[in-house]
Design an enzyme around this catalytic site. Structure first.
Site, PDB file in Angstrom:
ATOM      1  N   PRO A  15       0.819  -1.214   0.000  1.00 31.36           N
ATOM      2  CG  PRO A  15      -0.702  -1.537   1.714  1.00 31.36           C
ATOM      3  CD  PRO A  15       0.609  -2.011   1.207  1.00 31.36           C
ATOM      4  CD  GLU A  16       4.849   3.367  -2.573  1.00 29.20           C
ATOM      5  OE1 GLU A  16       4.914   4.597  -2.656  1.00 29.20           O
ATOM      6  OE2 GLU A  16       5.729   2.615  -3.023  1.00 29.20           O
TER       7      GLU A  16
END
Length: 274
Positions: free
Chosen positions: A2-3
DNA sequence: AGAGATACCTGGGAGC
DNA sequence: TGCTCCCAGGTATCTC
């Protein structure tokens, strides 16, 4: 993992399925994470409702009906699901926030780099204190070539860790910093303070284009809000240099190289990035 | 102040 | 096959 684009998609999905929903109970299974989960159980969340969802960098801020906020960060392996509490707990699901409809907000994190904590806000609509030093949002007008140029003056460190510094611009991680610098034609090894104004304009523009594109593609992978693992997002298919060390560059054919910069693996094309 | 190193954690892969 | 080692990632915290 997750960015920022994945955090934005999680935010949108949570806003859709959780806004207005009340927390009925808190169940913690394994308290050890980047910060202990134990305070969640004593925070008196029972009866409070989710009022809205915001994002700051890679953090998602859930505003609660009592004026506090639930701060979440997904580390590198954080996954959230909203589904029946009766589905057997998965191995790395560490906390359930039981809802008033029999479902639960279920937080999973294999590598325990995530954060889930209750915060007070300095003022309504403000951000928790630990996010107070953050620079502008990359997709906001406050982040542009001029602001990046000004922030980079006097900086002797390499541009890649500079771009990954939350105080410079919020939420750009290793994958996107790698792709942004390739798209801008700038070597990750260049000292930030030596970038030209034109290069800063290019980096800011490519940051916005790539992040917006990744948000758009990430949306399609979580339509049922079950599996929000970033690795399954469709943007992975569009990566041009990240994870491609040893393979030919799609633009110029040079061999993509890999080097540790600021303690992080960095892939770049010596032919395209100067 | 800024830059660099390190700890945190687990699963997967490489190498023996 | 089973063991050990290393790597991936973001952030806080430490030292220089």
């Amino acid at each position: 993992m997750p960015e920022l684009p994945e955090a934005e998609n999680i935010r949108r999905a949570l806003a859709r399925v959780l806004t207005g929903r009340k927390i009925a109970g808190v169940e913690i299974f394994s308290p050890a994470m980047r910060e202990p989960l134990t305070p969640l159980a004593a925070a008196g969340l029972e009866g409070t409702a989710f009022a809205g969802f915001r994002r700051r960098g890679r953090y998602v801020i859930a505003d609660l009906s009592d004026g506090r906020a639930l701060l979440m960060h997904f580390g590198m392996s954080g996954v959230v699901r909203v589904e029946s509490a009766k589905i057997p707990r998965r191995k790395h699901e560490h906390v359930f926030l039981h809802l008033d409809d029999g479902r639960a907000f279920r937080f999973e994190c294999t590598r325990r780099f995530s954060v889930l904590k209750v915060c007070t806000l300095p003022e309504p609509g403000g951000v928790p204190a630990e996010l107070g030093t953050f620079g502008p949002e990359p997709l906001s007008e406050a982040f542009n070539g001029d602001s990046l140029y000004r922030a980079s003056r006097g900086r002797t460190g390499c541009v890649k860790p500079f771009l990954m510094n939350n105080c410079v611009v919020a939420g750009i991680g290793n994958i996107y910093a790698t792709e942004i610098l390739f798209a801008a034609g700038v070597s990750p090894l260049r000292p930030a303070g030596e970038l030209s104004q034109r290069e800063c304009v290019l980096i800011a523009a490519e940051s916005k284009r790539i992040l917006a594109r990744a948000i758009e593609l990430g949306g399609s992978s979580i339509s049922d809000f079950r599996n929000v693992d970033g690795r399954e997002g469709k943007f992975a298919q569009e990566l041009e240099v990240y994870g491609r060390a040893g393979l030919p560059c799609g633009k110029c054919g040079s061999m993509i190289v890999s080097q540790r910069i600021g303690g992080r693996t960095s892939a770049f094309c010596p032919g395209c990035q100067k």
